[in-house]
Design an enzyme around this catalytic site. Structure first.
Site, PDB file in Angstrom:
ATOM      1  N   ARG A 188     -11.209   2.453  -9.989  1.00 39.42           N
ATOM      2  CA  ARG A 188     -10.357   3.582 -10.356  1.00 39.42           C
ATOM      3  C   ARG A 188     -10.554   3.946 -11.830  1.00 39.42           C
ATOM      4  O   ARG A 188     -11.176   3.205 -12.592  1.00 39.42           O
ATOM      5  CB  ARG A 188      -8.892   3.248 -10.072  1.00 39.42           C
TER       6      ARG A 188
ATOM      7  N   ASN B 174     -10.334  -1.697  -6.013  1.00 44.41           N
ATOM      8  CA  ASN B 174      -9.454  -0.901  -6.876  1.00 44.41           C
ATOM      9  C   ASN B 174      -9.952  -0.847  -8.311  1.00 44.41           C
ATOM     10  O   ASN B 174      -9.542   0.044  -9.080  1.00 44.41           O
ATOM     11  CB  ASN B 174      -8.035  -1.486  -6.883  1.00 44.41           C
TER      12      ASN B 174
ATOM     13  N   LEU C   1      -7.648  -4.281   7.449  1.00 45.04           N
ATOM     14  CA  LEU C   1      -7.389  -5.427   6.576  1.00 45.04           C
ATOM     15  C   LEU C   1      -7.833  -5.194   5.133  1.00 45.04           C
ATOM     16  O   LEU C   1      -7.283  -5.789   4.211  1.00 45.04           O
ATOM     17  CB  LEU C   1      -8.111  -6.664   7.114  1.00 45.04           C
TER      18      LEU C   1
ATOM     19  N   ASP D   1       0.825  -1.203   0.000  1.00 49.55           N
ATOM     20  CA  ASP D   1       0.000   0.000   0.000  1.00 49.55           C
ATOM     21  C   ASP D   1       0.866   1.263   0.000  1.00 49.55           C
ATOM     22  O   ASP D   1       1.902   1.309   0.661  1.00 49.55           O
ATOM     23  CB  ASP D   1      -0.895  -0.016   1.248  1.00 49.55           C
TER      24      ASP D   1
END
Length: 267
Positions: free
Chosen positions: A98, A95, A223, A47
């Site tokens: 995006r 994700n 998490l 990350d």
């Protein structure tokens, strides 16, 4: 060059080390670790790539590429230390929301990362996630890697791409029910006999040990759906460093912290 080393105990001040002492500190950490204290399976939430790029006013794609390069460096550290399994959280189902431009660039970088993994004959790779969410060329690369048998396996790498923890559990239950139906079992029989092991047999990581240690970079402490089932008794380590800036000394600190814990498995 100076390297800022975070204090080991709360309340201590950070220590600024000259560059030539950095290697000494790293070797000291290495000597403090015993082989039987090294986790067999480490999960990593890579990350902070976009935030790292913003720090340098660089395009997002540069952050993703720096993160991909760090993956290969990290796997080298793991092989040196004898870690047997690594699970990399590279792209979640969330994700996928995006922008199309960023996703196209990111998918290409992930594909190139898979090609680099394919060059190492001692690495085995297993894909985790929903291949139908990925472009065909990336799904094909992942399938090719998964079907490859390494010459001398030194490390097994699970690549979580298009992955969601809740989706994994749903997929496992769905596969379990299909398997039961193919054997002529009724849903009542399945419900009455259902156990934790039954579901574990159909997870993406079936046949593998659960992660001993889960590391998340960038200072986030959640998490985000990563290995929700498998991490029930994992140890967690949250690091402030953004993933592209994650250093070997940061990794060794995580291992030192893990080695100092008394693990409990519900007792």
């Amino acid at each position: 060059m100076c390297v800022v080393v975070q204090a080991r105990k709360s309340g201590e001040c950070p220590v600024e080390l000259p560059g030539f002492l950095y290697g000494f500190y790293e070797r000291k950490l290495l000597r403090s670790l015993k082989q039987d204290q090294i986790p067999r399976h480490i999960g990593v939430m890579v990350d902070g790539n976009r935030r790292w790029a913003r720090q340098f006013n660089a395009p997002t794609s540069q952050g993703h590429q720096a993160g991909a390069d760090k993956i290969h460096e990290f796997l080298g550290w793991c092989q040196e230390l004898g870690v047997k399994v690594v699970t990399l959280y590279m792209l979640s189902t969330d994700n996928m929301n995006r922008s199309g431009e960023e996703l196209d660039l990111l998918m290409g970088i992930i594909a190139n990362t898979m090609d680099r993994l394919d060059e190492d004959e001692d690495v085995s790779v297993h894909a985790m996630g929903a291949p139908e969410l990925l472009p065909d060329y990336l799904a094909e690369r992942l399938n090719k890697l998964t079907s490859r048998t390494p010459v001398h396996e030194k490390i097994h790498v699970n690549v979580a791409v298009g992955y969601g923890g809740r989706r994994e559990i749903v997929d496992a239950v769905r596969e379990l029910l299909h398997d039961a139906a193919s054997k002529g079992r009724t849903m009542t029989e399945v419900a009455d006999e259902l156990s934790v092991d039954d579901i574990s047999r159909f997870l993406y990581t079936r046949g593998q040990p659960d992660p001993d240690l889960v590391i998340r970079t960038s200072g986030e402490q959640r998490l985000s759906g990563f290995l929700m089932w498998q991490s029930a008794y994992s140890e967690f380590y949250f690091c402030e460093a953004l993933w592209p800036a994650f250093r070997k000394v940061d990794f060794l600190r995580a291992l030192r912290d893990y080695a100092g814990r008394q693990r409990r498995f519900g007792t």
